[in-house]
Design a protein around this motif. Sequence first.
Motif, PDB file in Angstrom:
ATOM      1  N   GLY A  64       0.817  -1.208   0.000  1.00  0.00           N
ATOM      2  CA  GLY A  64       0.000   0.000   0.000  1.00  0.00           C
ATOM      3  C   GLY A  64       0.849   1.256   0.000  1.00  0.00           C
ATOM      4  O   GLY A  64       0.453   2.284  -0.546  1.00  0.00           O
ATOM      5  N   VAL A  65       2.040   1.171   0.582  1.00  0.00           N
ATOM      6  CA  VAL A  65       2.946   2.316   0.625  1.00  0.00           C
ATOM      7  C   VAL A  65       3.900   2.318  -0.569  1.00  0.00           C
ATOM      8  O   VAL A  65       4.047   3.324  -1.248  1.00  0.00           O
ATOM      9  N   LEU A  66       4.537   1.176  -0.833  1.00  0.00           N
ATOM     10  CA  LEU A  66       5.552   1.102  -1.895  1.00  0.00           C
ATOM     11  C   LEU A  66       4.958   0.971  -3.299  1.00  0.00           C
ATOM     12  O   LEU A  66       5.620   1.298  -4.265  1.00  0.00           O
ATOM     13  N   LYS A  67       3.764   0.428  -3.421  1.00  0.00           N
ATOM     14  CA  LYS A  67       3.031   0.194  -4.668  1.00  0.00           C
ATOM     15  C   LYS A  67       3.542  -0.997  -5.468  1.00  0.00           C
ATOM     16  O   LYS A  67       2.769  -1.747  -6.007  1.00  0.00           O
ATOM     17  N   VAL A  68       4.844  -1.196  -5.591  1.00  0.00           N
ATOM     18  CA  VAL A  68       5.389  -2.355  -6.297  1.00  0.00           C
ATOM     19  C   VAL A  68       6.696  -2.752  -5.603  1.00  0.00           C
ATOM     20  O   VAL A  68       7.486  -1.883  -5.216  1.00  0.00           O
ATOM     21  N   ALA A  69       6.880  -4.060  -5.381  1.00  0.00           N
ATOM     22  CA  ALA A  69       8.069  -4.542  -4.681  1.00  0.00           C
ATOM     23  C   ALA A  69       8.305  -6.005  -5.025  1.00  0.00           C
ATOM     24  O   ALA A  69       7.406  -6.695  -5.519  1.00  0.00           O
ATOM     25  N   THR A  70       9.506  -6.477  -4.749  1.00  0.00           N
ATOM     26  CA  THR A  70       9.821  -7.891  -4.915  1.00  0.00           C
ATOM     27  C   THR A  70       9.694  -8.585  -3.564  1.00  0.00           C
ATOM     28  O   THR A  70       9.705  -7.923  -2.510  1.00  0.00           O
ATOM     29  N   ALA A  71       9.608  -9.910  -3.574  1.00  0.00           N
ATOM     30  CA  ALA A  71       9.531 -10.667  -2.320  1.00  0.00           C
ATOM     31  C   ALA A  71      10.796 -10.463  -1.505  1.00  0.00           C
ATOM     32  O   ALA A  71      10.751 -10.396  -0.271  1.00  0.00           O
ATOM     33  N   ASP A  72      11.930 -10.341  -2.169  1.00  0.00           N
ATOM     34  CA  ASP A  72      13.195 -10.121  -1.464  1.00  0.00           C
ATOM     35  C   ASP A  72      13.188  -8.776  -0.739  1.00  0.00           C
ATOM     36  O   ASP A  72      13.614  -8.679   0.417  1.00  0.00           O
ATOM     37  N   GLN A  73      12.696  -7.741  -1.397  1.00  0.00           N
ATOM     38  CA  GLN A  73      12.616  -6.436  -0.748  1.00  0.00           C
ATOM     39  C   GLN A  73      11.650  -6.463   0.428  1.00  0.00           C
ATOM     40  O   GLN A  73      11.924  -5.899   1.487  1.00  0.00           O
ATOM     41  N   LEU A  74      10.515  -7.141   0.254  1.00  0.00           N
ATOM     42  CA  LEU A  74       9.550  -7.245   1.349  1.00  0.00           C
ATOM     43  C   LEU A  74      10.139  -8.012   2.518  1.00  0.00           C
ATOM     44  O   LEU A  74       9.923  -7.654   3.684  1.00  0.00           O
ATOM     45  N   GLY A 121      -7.524  -4.871  -3.914  1.00  0.00           N
ATOM     46  CA  GLY A 121      -6.216  -4.770  -3.265  1.00  0.00           C
ATOM     47  C   GLY A 121      -6.019  -3.441  -2.574  1.00  0.00           C
ATOM     48  O   GLY A 121      -5.505  -3.374  -1.459  1.00  0.00           O
ATOM     49  N   LEU A 122      -6.440  -2.364  -3.250  1.00  0.00           N
ATOM     50  CA  LEU A 122      -6.310  -1.038  -2.645  1.00  0.00           C
ATOM     51  C   LEU A 122      -7.186  -0.898  -1.407  1.00  0.00           C
ATOM     52  O   LEU A 122      -6.768  -0.309  -0.403  1.00  0.00           O
ATOM     53  N   GLU A 123      -8.404  -1.435  -1.465  1.00  0.00           N
ATOM     54  CA  GLU A 123      -9.286  -1.359  -0.303  1.00  0.00           C
ATOM     55  C   GLU A 123      -8.752  -2.187   0.858  1.00  0.00           C
ATOM     56  O   GLU A 123      -8.839  -1.772   2.014  1.00  0.00           O
ATOM     57  N   ALA A 124      -8.192  -3.359   0.569  1.00  0.00           N
ATOM     58  CA  ALA A 124      -7.628  -4.199   1.639  1.00  0.00           C
ATOM     59  C   ALA A 124      -6.438  -3.504   2.286  1.00  0.00           C
ATOM     60  O   ALA A 124      -6.316  -3.490   3.516  1.00  0.00           O
ATOM     61  N   ALA A 125      -5.559  -2.918   1.472  1.00  0.00           N
ATOM     62  CA  ALA A 125      -4.413  -2.200   2.019  1.00  0.00           C
ATOM     63  C   ALA A 125      -4.873  -0.964   2.787  1.00  0.00           C
ATOM     64  O   ALA A 125      -4.338  -0.645   3.852  1.00  0.00           O
ATOM     65  N   GLY A 126      -5.871  -0.267   2.262  1.00  0.00           N
ATOM     66  CA  GLY A 126      -6.406   0.908   2.955  1.00  0.00           C
ATOM     67  C   GLY A 126      -7.016   0.544   4.294  1.00  0.00           C
ATOM     68  O   GLY A 126      -6.877   1.281   5.274  1.00  0.00           O
ATOM     69  N   HIS A 127      -7.679  -0.609   4.341  1.00  0.00           N
ATOM     70  CA  HIS A 127      -8.263  -1.068   5.604  1.00  0.00           C
ATOM     71  C   HIS A 127      -7.161  -1.329   6.632  1.00  0.00           C
ATOM     72  O   HIS A 127      -7.281  -0.941   7.796  1.00  0.00           O
ATOM     73  N   VAL A 128      -6.085  -1.973   6.218  1.00  0.00           N
ATOM     74  CA  VAL A 128      -4.977  -2.273   7.130  1.00  0.00           C
ATOM     75  C   VAL A 128      -4.272  -0.984   7.562  1.00  0.00           C
ATOM     76  O   VAL A 128      -3.901  -0.827   8.720  1.00  0.00           O
ATOM     77  N   LEU A 129      -4.100  -0.064   6.613  1.00  0.00           N
ATOM     78  CA  LEU A 129      -3.424   1.200   6.918  1.00  0.00           C
ATOM     79  C   LEU A 129      -4.323   2.209   7.626  1.00  0.00           C
ATOM     80  O   LEU A 129      -3.838   3.202   8.162  1.00  0.00           O
ATOM     81  N   GLY A 130      -5.633   1.980   7.590  1.00  0.00           N
ATOM     82  CA  GLY A 130      -6.564   2.925   8.194  1.00  0.00           C
ATOM     83  C   GLY A 130      -6.790   4.152   7.331  1.00  0.00           C
ATOM     84  O   GLY A 130      -7.055   5.232   7.856  1.00  0.00           O
ATOM     85  N   LEU A 131      -6.670   3.991   6.024  1.00  0.00           N
ATOM     86  CA  LEU A 131      -6.865   5.101   5.093  1.00  0.00           C
ATOM     87  C   LEU A 131      -8.067   4.832   4.206  1.00  0.00           C
ATOM     88  O   LEU A 131      -8.309   3.688   3.820  1.00  0.00           O
ATOM     89  N   THR A 139      -2.522   1.648  -8.426  1.00  0.00           N
ATOM     90  CA  THR A 139      -1.984   0.303  -8.205  1.00  0.00           C
ATOM     91  C   THR A 139      -0.659   0.062  -8.898  1.00  0.00           C
ATOM     92  O   THR A 139      -0.121  -1.029  -8.824  1.00  0.00           O
ATOM     93  N   ALA A 140      -0.104   1.025  -9.596  1.00  0.00           N
ATOM     94  CA  ALA A 140       1.151   0.882 -10.339  1.00  0.00           C
ATOM     95  C   ALA A 140       1.041  -0.220 -11.379  1.00  0.00           C
ATOM     96  O   ALA A 140       1.982  -0.965 -11.612  1.00  0.00           O
ATOM     97  N   ARG A 141      -0.107  -0.314 -11.990  1.00  0.00           N
ATOM     98  CA  ARG A 141      -0.326  -1.355 -12.994  1.00  0.00           C
ATOM     99  C   ARG A 141       0.610  -1.153 -14.181  1.00  0.00           C
ATOM    100  O   ARG A 141       0.738  -0.070 -14.717  1.00  0.00           O
ATOM    101  N   GLY A 142       1.269  -2.203 -14.572  1.00  0.00           N
ATOM    102  CA  GLY A 142       2.182  -2.171 -15.700  1.00  0.00           C
ATOM    103  C   GLY A 142       3.599  -1.762 -15.352  1.00  0.00           C
ATOM    104  O   GLY A 142       4.485  -1.854 -16.191  1.00  0.00           O
ATOM    105  N   ALA A 143       3.844  -1.324 -14.126  1.00  0.00           N
ATOM    106  CA  ALA A 143       5.196  -0.897 -13.752  1.00  0.00           C
ATOM    107  C   ALA A 143       6.189  -2.053 -13.789  1.00  0.00           C
ATOM    108  O   ALA A 143       7.353  -1.872 -14.119  1.00  0.00           O
TER     109      ALA A 143
END
Length: 174
Positions: A64-74, A121-131, A139-143
């Motif tokens: 929700g914050v980074l928008k796109v990441a790899t499993a290694d970065q996470l 996905g955005l709603e689920a992340a927003g729910h967790v983040l409280g936003l 969603t950074a689609r296509g990045a």
Amino acid sequence: MRRPHCGRECDPGPGGTRTPPASAAGPASTGSCGRPQPPNPTSRAGNPNGSTTALRADVLTALGVLKVATADQLQRLLRLHATSNKALRQTLGDLHLHGLVASDGNTATRHKTWRLEGTAGLEAAGHVLGLPRAEMGGTARGAGRSGAPHAMAANETVVAFVRGGTLRRARWAW
């Protein structure tokens, strides 16, 4: 005569074999003794890869914050003590099955890139983040199709700031 067997009592049947009591009608899965076993209370039926709720929430928060990441970065961001990113990959697989994350492509070093998938996905992340959804951005689609070099570099900077102080100081810095 009833004797304990596999954590429950079984009746010895003909020839000394053990059969479950008549009242023990259970699920179709059987244990090593061949009798039906109760469902495992720690199994995560809705998440076949076995991810935990806490890790799923952490991954949604990070994406929700980074928008796109790899499993290694996470893994380096969320689970500093972990020696492998397998748990993160399993969690991403479970979130993918629920339609909350998607993979667009790979980085130049062949790491799979992950992003939030659509409104769900955005709603689920927003729910967790409280936003609210309106403050979550896109969603950074296509990045990930091009490897997302800028996003990966920005993520590495975030990881460096979060993990700060993990490297030994050089002698000249004292």
